[in-house]
Design a protein around this motif. Sequence first.
Motif: not given
Length: 78
Positions: A21-29, A31-34, A40-45
């Motif tokens: 389903g598109t909603k679950k795929l959007r949520n996975i995307g 979550d993955l982006g976050g 990246k923020d952790g590596m910068k810190d």
Amino acid sequence: MGSFSIWHWLIVLVIVMLVFGTKKLRNIGQDLGGAVKGFKDGMKDANGNPADAPDAPAKELRDTTTIDVEAKEKSRQQ
């Protein structure tokens, strides 16, 4: 055998959308982006480059309900 053509990938995409389903795929995307952004923020810190983001507010790392036991014990001893 070689690589898949665009038509193969489109068929796989349609099947995945039908299964999940598109909603679950959007949520996975999201979550993955976050997760990637947090990494990246952790590596910068961790590298100690606060000059990269001078306008960013300081992050509060401690929870306000956390009790520092060592500090509490030191204050009792004094």
